[in-house]
Write an enzyme that holds these catalytic residues in place. Structure first.
Site, short mmCIF file in Angstrom:
data_model
loop_
_atom_site.label_atom_id
_atom_site.label_comp_id
_atom_site.label_asym_id
_atom_site.label_seq_id
_atom_site.Cartn_x
_atom_site.Cartn_y
_atom_site.Cartn_z
CE LYS A 51 -3.98 -2.01 2.41
NZ LYS A 51 -4.79 -2.00 3.64
CB ALA A 73 -1.64 1.01 8.33
CG ASP A 74 -3.70 -4.95 5.69
OD1 ASP A 74 -4.49 -4.51 4.84
OD2 ASP A 74 -3.82 -6.09 6.20
CB THR A 75 -5.79 -3.87 10.91
OG1 THR A 75 -5.09 -2.65 11.17
CG2 THR A 75 -6.17 -4.52 12.23
#
Length: 196
Positions: A51, A73-75
């Protein structure tokens, strides 16, 4: 001058970044999420990196005289060896929430900083993990919560900062990591790079 760019359309991440008191632009990544890793911490780091670099490509020629920091960011939620992203539909949300009942699960957020300066790029990638324990929810409570629509764009089908807060028994780790951006760790990493 240092410019910051958030490579996410998440309103939660936007709010959290605003808390830091830094000015930033928003340029969400739109590429397909391609996962080649197996472990949750590696997956969120890989996705956050993709990203951030996608957004960095758009800014390559924009602020040549400034330092530009892209934040990706990634969750994900991880429970009993299962990775839970966002639910596909309401029945999927019910299924996810049912699995999380009365159990400890993990929330992982990966963050990548792509730092662009003098035509060069470098990056820093890290992740945070928070253990979350939920109180048991009845089938009726799960159905009522899903009917609010809140779970539909959330990893693991719940928002710790929203209507699901009343079902959170305890957490171990950074609270904001569960919301979607570990801002304490982010500030630490930005400071370590001389970027705040």
């Amino acid at each position: 001058m240092i410019r910051y760019v958030l490579a996410s359309a998440s309103p939660r991440r936007l709010e959290l970044l605003e808390q830091l008191g830094i000015c930033f632009e928003v340029s969400p990544a739109h590429g397909e999420e391609i996962i080649t890793k197996q472990h949750p911490e590696d997956i969120v780091e890989e996705l956050s990196c993709a990203k951030a670099y996608e957004a960095a490509d758009r800014y390559a020629d924009k602020y040549k005289n400034d330092i530009t920091v892209i934040i990706g960011a990634d969750t994900i939620v991880f429970s009993k060896d299962e990775i839970m992203g966002k639910p596909k539909d309401k029945s999927h949300a019910v299924e996810m929430l049912t699995k999380l009942q009365n159990e400890v699960h993990q929330v992982y957020t990966g963050v990548t900083l792509v730092i662009m300066e003098n035509g060069k790029r470098r990056h820093v990638t890290f992740h945070e993990k928070t253990d979350v324990t939920m109180y048991p929810m009845t089938d009726a409570q799960i159905q009522a919560y899903v009917a609010t629509g809140e779970p539909m764009d959330k990893a693991g089908a719940y928002a710790i900062q929203g209507k699901c807060a009343v079902y959170i028994k305890k957490i171990n780790g950074e609270y904001n990591n569960v919301v979607g951006l570990p801002i304490a760790r982010l500030m630490h990493e930005l400071g370590a790079q001389g970027l705040v």
